[in-house]
Design a protein around this motif. Structure first.
Motif, PDB file in Angstrom:
ATOM      1  N   SER A 201       0.835  -1.213   0.000  1.00  0.00           N
ATOM      2  CA  SER A 201       0.000   0.000   0.000  1.00  0.00           C
ATOM      3  C   SER A 201       0.864   1.254   0.000  1.00  0.00           C
ATOM      4  CB  SER A 201      -0.930   0.005   1.215  1.00  0.00           C
ATOM      5  OG  SER A 201      -0.190  -0.073   2.427  1.00  0.00           O
ATOM      6  N   ALA A 202       2.122   1.119   0.470  1.00  0.00           N
ATOM      7  CA  ALA A 202       3.025   2.263   0.470  1.00  0.00           C
ATOM      8  C   ALA A 202       3.278   2.765  -0.939  1.00  0.00           C
ATOM      9  CB  ALA A 202       4.357   1.883   1.121  1.00  0.00           C
ATOM     10  N   VAL A 203       3.235   1.881  -1.935  1.00  0.00           N
ATOM     11  CA  VAL A 203       3.397   2.267  -3.331  1.00  0.00           C
ATOM     12  C   VAL A 203       2.069   2.724  -3.908  1.00  0.00           C
ATOM     13  CG1 VAL A 203       4.017   1.456  -5.646  1.00  0.00           C
ATOM     14  CG2 VAL A 203       5.356   0.729  -3.666  1.00  0.00           C
ATOM     15  N   ASN A 204       1.024   1.989  -3.636  1.00  0.00           N
ATOM     16  CA  ASN A 204      -0.281   2.246  -4.241  1.00  0.00           C
ATOM     17  C   ASN A 204      -0.898   3.554  -3.780  1.00  0.00           C
ATOM     18  OD1 ASN A 204      -2.621   1.709  -5.748  1.00  0.00           O
ATOM     19  ND2 ASN A 204      -3.610   0.754  -3.994  1.00  0.00           N
ATOM     20  N   GLU A 205      -0.686   3.929  -2.533  1.00  0.00           N
ATOM     21  CA  GLU A 205      -1.399   5.069  -1.950  1.00  0.00           C
ATOM     22  C   GLU A 205      -0.515   6.287  -1.731  1.00  0.00           C
ATOM     23  OE1 GLU A 205      -3.140   3.593   1.606  1.00  0.00           O
ATOM     24  OE2 GLU A 205      -4.288   2.004   0.602  1.00  0.00           O
ATOM     25  N   SER A 206       0.680   6.298  -2.302  1.00  0.00           N
ATOM     26  CA  SER A 206       1.596   7.409  -2.061  1.00  0.00           C
ATOM     27  C   SER A 206       1.982   8.096  -3.359  1.00  0.00           C
ATOM     28  CB  SER A 206       2.858   6.905  -1.350  1.00  0.00           C
ATOM     29  OG  SER A 206       3.625   6.099  -2.228  1.00  0.00           O
ATOM     30  N   GLU A 207       2.750   9.157  -3.224  1.00  0.00           N
ATOM     31  CA  GLU A 207       3.193   9.933  -4.386  1.00  0.00           C
ATOM     32  C   GLU A 207       4.183   9.162  -5.240  1.00  0.00           C
ATOM     33  OE1 GLU A 207       3.660  12.721  -7.171  1.00  0.00           O
ATOM     34  OE2 GLU A 207       2.137  12.687  -5.596  1.00  0.00           O
ATOM     35  N   VAL A 208       4.744   8.086  -4.700  1.00  0.00           N
ATOM     36  CA  VAL A 208       5.712   7.316  -5.473  1.00  0.00           C
ATOM     37  C   VAL A 208       5.071   6.679  -6.706  1.00  0.00           C
ATOM     38  CG1 VAL A 208       5.475   5.070  -4.314  1.00  0.00           C
ATOM     39  CG2 VAL A 208       7.696   5.776  -5.200  1.00  0.00           C
ATOM     40  N   LEU A 209       3.764   6.428  -6.653  1.00  0.00           N
ATOM     41  CA  LEU A 209       3.083   5.837  -7.813  1.00  0.00           C
ATOM     42  C   LEU A 209       3.015   6.815  -8.993  1.00  0.00           C
ATOM     43  CD1 LEU A 209       1.585   3.450  -9.054  1.00  0.00           C
ATOM     44  CD2 LEU A 209      -0.521   4.292  -7.994  1.00  0.00           C
ATOM     45  N   PRO A 210       2.498   8.058  -8.804  1.00  0.00           N
ATOM     46  CA  PRO A 210       2.568   9.020  -9.925  1.00  0.00           C
ATOM     47  C   PRO A 210       3.995   9.282 -10.391  1.00  0.00           C
ATOM     48  CG  PRO A 210       1.091   9.824  -8.214  1.00  0.00           C
ATOM     49  CD  PRO A 210       1.775   8.620  -7.648  1.00  0.00           C
ATOM     50  N   LEU A 211       4.940   9.259  -9.458  1.00  0.00           N
ATOM     51  CA  LEU A 211       6.348   9.451  -9.829  1.00  0.00           C
ATOM     52  C   LEU A 211       6.816   8.330 -10.755  1.00  0.00           C
ATOM     53  CD1 LEU A 211       9.046  10.998  -9.387  1.00  0.00           C
ATOM     54  CD2 LEU A 211       9.454   9.455  -7.455  1.00  0.00           C
ATOM     55  N   ASP A 212       6.458   7.089 -10.416  1.00  0.00           N
ATOM     56  CA  ASP A 212       6.830   5.946 -11.258  1.00  0.00           C
ATOM     57  C   ASP A 212       6.229   6.063 -12.648  1.00  0.00           C
ATOM     58  OD1 ASP A 212       8.309   4.777  -9.258  1.00  0.00           O
ATOM     59  OD2 ASP A 212       6.675   3.524  -8.526  1.00  0.00           O
ATOM     60  N   PHE A 213       4.942   6.399 -12.721  1.00  0.00           N
ATOM     61  CA  PHE A 213       4.281   6.519 -14.015  1.00  0.00           C
ATOM     62  C   PHE A 213       4.918   7.628 -14.854  1.00  0.00           C
ATOM     63  CE2 PHE A 213       0.444   4.305 -12.185  1.00  0.00           C
ATOM     64  CZ  PHE A 213       0.480   3.241 -13.080  1.00  0.00           C
ATOM     65  N   ALA A 214       5.215   8.769 -14.227  1.00  0.00           N
ATOM     66  CA  ALA A 214       5.844   9.869 -14.956  1.00  0.00           C
ATOM     67  C   ALA A 214       7.212   9.452 -15.486  1.00  0.00           C
ATOM     68  CB  ALA A 214       5.982  11.095 -14.040  1.00  0.00           C
ATOM     69  N   ALA A 215       7.981   8.708 -14.684  1.00  0.00           N
ATOM     70  CA  ALA A 215       9.304   8.260 -15.107  1.00  0.00           C
ATOM     71  C   ALA A 215       9.213   7.292 -16.282  1.00  0.00           C
ATOM     72  CB  ALA A 215      10.024   7.598 -13.928  1.00  0.00           C
ATOM     73  N   ILE A 216       8.261   6.354 -16.210  1.00  0.00           N
ATOM     74  CA  ILE A 216       8.116   5.373 -17.288  1.00  0.00           C
ATOM     75  C   ILE A 216       7.686   6.055 -18.583  1.00  0.00           C
ATOM     76  CG2 ILE A 216       6.764   3.387 -18.082  1.00  0.00           C
ATOM     77  CD1 ILE A 216       6.749   2.407 -15.165  1.00  0.00           C
ATOM     78  N   PHE A 217       6.741   6.978 -18.506  1.00  0.00           N
ATOM     79  CA  PHE A 217       6.292   7.647 -19.729  1.00  0.00           C
ATOM     80  C   PHE A 217       7.359   8.573 -20.292  1.00  0.00           C
ATOM     81  CE2 PHE A 217       2.014   6.325 -18.391  1.00  0.00           C
ATOM     82  CZ  PHE A 217       1.547   5.842 -19.608  1.00  0.00           C
ATOM     83  N   LEU A 218       8.193   9.139 -19.437  1.00  0.00           N
ATOM     84  CA  LEU A 218       9.320   9.928 -19.942  1.00  0.00           C
ATOM     85  C   LEU A 218      10.284   9.037 -20.722  1.00  0.00           C
ATOM     86  CD1 LEU A 218      11.100  12.441 -20.163  1.00  0.00           C
ATOM     87  CD2 LEU A 218      12.039  11.885 -17.895  1.00  0.00           C
ATOM     88  N   LEU A 219      10.552   7.849 -20.187  1.00  0.00           N
ATOM     89  CA  LEU A 219      11.450   6.924 -20.878  1.00  0.00           C
ATOM     90  C   LEU A 219      10.851   6.436 -22.188  1.00  0.00           C
ATOM     91  CD1 LEU A 219      12.856   4.789 -17.920  1.00  0.00           C
ATOM     92  CD2 LEU A 219      13.967   6.655 -19.161  1.00  0.00           C
ATOM     93  N   ILE A 220       9.533   6.223 -22.194  1.00  0.00           N
ATOM     94  CA  ILE A 220       8.871   5.818 -23.443  1.00  0.00           C
ATOM     95  C   ILE A 220       9.010   6.915 -24.492  1.00  0.00           C
ATOM     96  CG2 ILE A 220       6.643   5.294 -24.519  1.00  0.00           C
ATOM     97  CD1 ILE A 220       5.839   3.911 -21.925  1.00  0.00           C
ATOM     98  N   LEU A 221       8.910   8.171 -24.064  1.00  0.00           N
ATOM     99  CA  LEU A 221       9.004   9.286 -25.001  1.00  0.00           C
ATOM    100  C   LEU A 221      10.439   9.467 -25.506  1.00  0.00           C
ATOM    101  CD1 LEU A 221       7.239  11.494 -26.291  1.00  0.00           C
ATOM    102  CD2 LEU A 221       7.884  13.000 -24.397  1.00  0.00           C
ATOM    103  N   LEU A 222      11.414   9.247 -24.639  1.00  0.00           N
ATOM    104  CA  LEU A 222      12.813   9.456 -25.015  1.00  0.00           C
ATOM    105  C   LEU A 222      13.435   8.239 -25.697  1.00  0.00           C
ATOM    106  CD1 LEU A 222      14.293  11.398 -21.963  1.00  0.00           C
ATOM    107  CD2 LEU A 222      14.109  12.224 -24.307  1.00  0.00           C
ATOM    108  N   CYS A 223      13.047   7.041 -25.250  1.00  0.00           N
ATOM    109  CA  CYS A 223      13.684   5.815 -25.764  1.00  0.00           C
ATOM    110  C   CYS A 223      12.624   4.782 -26.148  1.00  0.00           C
ATOM    111  CB  CYS A 223      14.610   5.225 -24.707  1.00  0.00           C
ATOM    112  SG  CYS A 223      15.757   6.391 -23.950  1.00  0.00           S
ATOM    113  N   PRO A 224      11.706   5.118 -27.059  1.00  0.00           N
ATOM    114  CA  PRO A 224      10.645   4.172 -27.407  1.00  0.00           C
ATOM    115  C   PRO A 224      11.150   3.044 -28.279  1.00  0.00           C
ATOM    116  CG  PRO A 224      10.512   6.086 -28.817  1.00  0.00           C
ATOM    117  CD  PRO A 224      11.618   6.365 -27.828  1.00  0.00           C
TER     118      PRO A 224
END
Length: 232
Positions: A201-224
């Motif tokens: 729940s520490a991942v699911n209910e915290s800011e780390v989840l939006p942070l993870d999604f933002a990081a993954i989508f940044l990588l998809i945009l830079l290194c697809p």
């Protein structure tokens, strides 16, 4: 307008780039830190990782800002060589990143005493009130929308990369309109993140989840997977 050679747009190697290694390494540190702190000290966990006021939210804003800058750079560099649809996809990406930046800034602690902080809060409240007035969804509708988003995400991360690799006509169409395709590394990352969401729940209910999604989508945009589409 130059003709895109869609035969040579896919990534040639499956290994991590240096930038992917850096970002994934930081994600691992943030996620492990959130899980450990959740069990050790809930007070510090709330102060640092709380989705509605934790300091980690500033890192999410930074990643979203980088996504906006990357989208803008792509448009400036490639608009003469790519289709109108390609530019529209990048414009929508940039607009979406700005929207999430404004939404995120409205809930962050006023760490740097930003003069625009109250403005973000006011505009977000107005936007939320208008959205609720225009789009009225009951509980059943929210559940349906939730599962639609899950299905769309599963299609994007699990099915679309397979279609891109196996069907040349689909590959040519995707390259022409400029949809960044998740690489195998990004798919593995999203699968691991899904497992973490279910286990902690520490991942699911915290800011780390939006942070993870933002990081993954940044990588998809830079290194697809179709990295050649975003190069001249």
């Amino acid at each position: 307008m130059a003709v895109l050679n869609t035969y040579n747009t896919a990534r040639k190697k499956n290994g991590l780039t240096k930038f992917e290694t850096l970002i994934f390494g930081l994600m691992i540190v943030f996620n492990i830190g959130a899980i450990i702190l959740f069990f050790i000290d809930k007070g510090y966990f709330e102060m640092i990782y709380n989705r509605y006021g934790g300091f980690i939210g500033y890192f999410t804003v930074l990643l979203l800002l980088v996504i906006f800058v990357v989208s803008a750079v792509y448009i400036v560099r490639l608009s003469r060589y790519r289709s109108i649809q390609f530019c529209v996809v990048l414009i929508l990406t940039g607009v979406a990143s700005l929207f999430f930046i404004a939404e995120k800034m409205s809930s962050l602690p006023d760490l740097f005493h930003l003069s625009t902080h109250s403005l973000f809060k006011a505009n977000t409240a107005i936007l939320g009130a208008n959205a609720n007035g225009i789009i009225k969804i009951n509980e059943t509708g929210k559940i349906v929308l939730y599962w639609i988003l899950i299905a769309a995400s599963a299609f994007y991360f699990l099915i679309l990369p397979f279609i891109y690799r196996s069907n040349f006509r689909a590959k040519r169409f995707i390259d022409r309109i400029g949809i960044p395709i998740p690489h195998r590394n990004h798919v593995i990352a999203i699968i691991i993140l899904t497992i973490l969401i279910m286990l902690f729940s520490a991942v699911n209910e915290s800011e780390v989840l939006p942070l993870d999604f933002a990081a993954i989508f940044l990588l998809i945009l830079l290194c697809p997977e179709n990295i050649g589409v975003f190069r001249r």
